[in-house]
Motif scaffolding. Structure first.
Motif, mmCIF file in Angstrom:
data_model
loop_
_atom_site.group_PDB
_atom_site.id
_atom_site.type_symbol
_atom_site.label_atom_id
_atom_site.label_comp_id
_atom_site.label_asym_id
_atom_site.label_seq_id
_atom_site.Cartn_x
_atom_site.Cartn_y
_atom_site.Cartn_z
ATOM 1 N N LEU A 219 8.992 12.982 8.270
ATOM 2 C CA LEU A 219 7.712 12.340 8.376
ATOM 3 C C LEU A 219 6.973 12.398 6.989
ATOM 4 C CD1 LEU A 219 6.628 14.324 11.599
ATOM 5 C CD2 LEU A 219 8.026 12.077 11.504
ATOM 6 N N GLY A 220 7.826 12.402 5.823
ATOM 7 C CA GLY A 220 7.081 12.497 4.954
ATOM 8 C C GLY A 220 5.981 11.658 4.507
ATOM 9 N N PRO A 221 5.009 12.013 3.913
ATOM 10 C CA PRO A 221 3.515 11.490 3.705
ATOM 11 C C PRO A 221 3.501 10.441 2.517
ATOM 12 C CG PRO A 221 3.216 13.715 2.851
ATOM 13 C CD PRO A 221 4.607 13.805 3.437
ATOM 14 N N PHE A 222 4.415 10.673 1.695
ATOM 15 C CA PHE A 222 4.670 9.853 0.556
ATOM 16 C C PHE A 222 5.408 8.405 1.196
ATOM 17 C CE2 PHE A 222 6.416 9.432 -4.072
ATOM 18 C CZ PHE A 222 5.375 8.595 -4.587
ATOM 19 N N ARG A 223 4.738 7.419 1.101
ATOM 20 C CA ARG A 223 5.258 6.308 1.818
ATOM 21 C C ARG A 223 4.583 4.822 1.455
ATOM 22 N NH1 ARG A 223 4.137 7.249 7.846
ATOM 23 N NH2 ARG A 223 5.300 9.158 7.459
ATOM 24 N N ALA A 224 5.619 3.933 1.447
ATOM 25 C CA ALA A 224 4.885 2.469 0.973
ATOM 26 C C ALA A 224 5.319 1.520 2.060
ATOM 27 C CB ALA A 224 5.860 2.252 -0.241
ATOM 28 N N ILE A 225 4.209 0.709 2.102
ATOM 29 C CA ILE A 225 4.337 -0.288 3.406
ATOM 30 C C ILE A 225 3.786 -1.819 2.754
ATOM 31 C CG2 ILE A 225 2.217 0.398 4.165
ATOM 32 C CD1 ILE A 225 3.464 0.024 7.143
ATOM 33 N N LYS A 226 4.217 -2.868 3.295
ATOM 34 C CA LYS A 226 3.755 -4.054 2.905
ATOM 35 C C LYS A 226 2.458 -4.242 3.634
ATOM 36 C CE LYS A 226 7.665 -7.326 2.776
ATOM 37 N NZ LYS A 226 8.237 -8.379 3.341
ATOM 38 N N TYR A 227 1.272 -4.621 2.873
ATOM 39 C CA TYR A 227 -0.074 -4.722 3.428
ATOM 40 C C TYR A 227 -0.204 -5.518 4.788
ATOM 41 C CZ TYR A 227 -4.944 -5.756 3.512
ATOM 42 O OH TYR A 227 -6.247 -5.837 4.123
ATOM 43 N N VAL B 213 0.961 -1.213 0.164
ATOM 44 C CA VAL B 213 -0.106 0.038 0.051
ATOM 45 C C VAL B 213 0.945 1.158 -0.004
ATOM 46 C CG1 VAL B 213 -1.732 1.177 1.247
ATOM 47 C CG2 VAL B 213 -1.684 -1.155 1.308
ATOM 48 N N VAL B 214 0.672 2.186 -0.931
ATOM 49 C CA VAL B 214 1.352 3.454 -1.059
ATOM 50 C C VAL B 214 0.386 4.661 -0.579
ATOM 51 C CG1 VAL B 214 2.489 4.933 -2.364
ATOM 52 C CG2 VAL B 214 2.841 2.603 -3.011
ATOM 53 N N ASP C 48 4.419 15.831 -4.531
ATOM 54 C CA ASP C 48 5.389 14.840 -4.881
ATOM 55 C C ASP C 48 5.284 14.642 -6.389
ATOM 56 O OD1 ASP C 48 6.256 13.871 -1.953
ATOM 57 O OD2 ASP C 48 4.018 13.620 -1.748
ATOM 58 N N TYR C 49 6.438 13.699 -6.715
ATOM 59 C CA TYR C 49 6.252 13.521 -8.009
ATOM 60 C C TYR C 49 5.838 11.612 -8.042
ATOM 61 C CZ TYR C 49 9.306 17.139 -9.180
ATOM 62 O OH TYR C 49 9.695 18.496 -9.354
ATOM 63 N N PRO C 50 4.834 11.531 -8.461
ATOM 64 C CA PRO C 50 4.289 10.162 -8.325
ATOM 65 C C PRO C 50 5.105 9.270 -8.920
ATOM 66 C CG PRO C 50 2.327 11.680 -8.868
ATOM 67 C CD PRO C 50 3.860 12.597 -9.032
ATOM 68 N N GLU C 51 5.460 9.431 -10.078
ATOM 69 C CA GLU C 51 6.637 8.428 -10.703
ATOM 70 C C GLU C 51 7.497 7.798 -9.908
ATOM 71 O OE1 GLU C 51 8.035 12.581 -12.475
ATOM 72 O OE2 GLU C 51 5.877 11.568 -11.731
ATOM 73 N N ASP C 52 7.832 8.684 -8.944
ATOM 74 C CA ASP C 52 8.856 8.249 -7.826
ATOM 75 C C ASP C 52 8.531 7.141 -6.943
ATOM 76 O OD1 ASP C 52 10.768 9.961 -8.711
ATOM 77 O OD2 ASP C 52 10.528 11.630 -6.668
ATOM 78 N N LEU C 53 7.227 6.653 -7.272
ATOM 79 C CA LEU C 53 6.706 5.595 -6.237
ATOM 80 C C LEU C 53 7.640 4.308 -6.694
ATOM 81 C CD1 LEU C 53 2.807 4.482 -6.224
ATOM 82 C CD2 LEU C 53 4.668 2.682 -7.081
#
Length: 229
Positions: free
Chosen positions: A151-159, A82-83, A91-96
């Protein structure tokens, strides 16, 4: 390929949300925009751009994120990752792709997009944001030996990891709650430097005195609470 879903809280982002959605990589399985009581055309614009749009009338970043999680938890085809991404186009969405790489490589379960000074557009973060981030991360380093710098809001985590955190904050403390619980549970994490630009429109938090104070109090209270828990 892993199943990836993106949650985007949005409050009055009619001018920005289409840009955000369009620049998210095409391999993302679902983009979920949570309309957090907007009074403009955020909903119509997001739907037209192809996002799943949910509504959460209780104002608060955490309320919106929890709405998105409730939806994911009760639908088939649950994600592997989940991102979380803001709807203001800062943010730059392509940085996902950079954010999910450590998870795909099994080197981390949680990744923060760190808004480092050298990749940050001038004026994209207010002085109070910069100070607040620095204070919060210094306190986390002091109390938890954390290596977080943002504390950047652009973040990814294992579900599966996200589910284990049992997130509860309804407003400004959502991001720091996630990071504190990751630290307390000894979950593997890392930061990836990401680009950051001036947002479209005015921030609903750092753009107001009340929002800045409320966010600061909530963030510090979470850190103190966990330091002595």
């Amino acid at each position: 390929m892993k199943i990836i879903k993106v949650i985007i809280p949005a409050y009055n982002e009619e001018h920005a949300i289409e840009h955000v959605i369009q620049e998210i990589p095409s391999y993302v399985a679902e983009i979920i925009v949570i309309n957090n009581n907007s009074t403009d055309d955020t909903v119509a614009v997001a739907q037209k751009a192809g996002a799943t749009v949910l509504s959460e009338n209780k104002k608060g970043y955490g309320y919106a994120c929890l709405k998105g999680l409730d939806y994911i938890n009760t639908t088939p085809n649950t994600p592997d990752i989940v991102v979380f991404l803001d709807g203001d186009y800062s943010d730059y969405p392509e940085d996902l792709s950079k954010l999910i790489a450590p998870i795909l490589n099994n080197t981390a379960d949680f990744v923060i997009g760190a808004r480092v000074p050298e990749l940050r557009e001038s004026g994209s973060m207010t002085p109070q944001q910069i100070f607040g981030n620095r204070l919060a991360t210094v306190l986390m380093r002091l109390f938890f030996r954390s290596k977080f710098t943002d504390l950047g809001p652009f973040r990814a985590i294992k579900y599966s990891t996200l589910q284990s955190l049992n997130m509860v904050d309804k407003t400004y403390g959502w991001t720091v709650e996630m990071q504190l619980k990751v630290l307390k549970k000894n979950i593997s994490y890392t930061e990836i430097p990401v680009r950051y630009k001036n947002r479209i429109g005015v921030s609903k938090v750092s753009g107001t005195v009340k929002g800045t104070i409320m966010a600061g109090v909530k963030i510090i209270s979470w850190i103190i609470k966990y330091a002595f828990k």
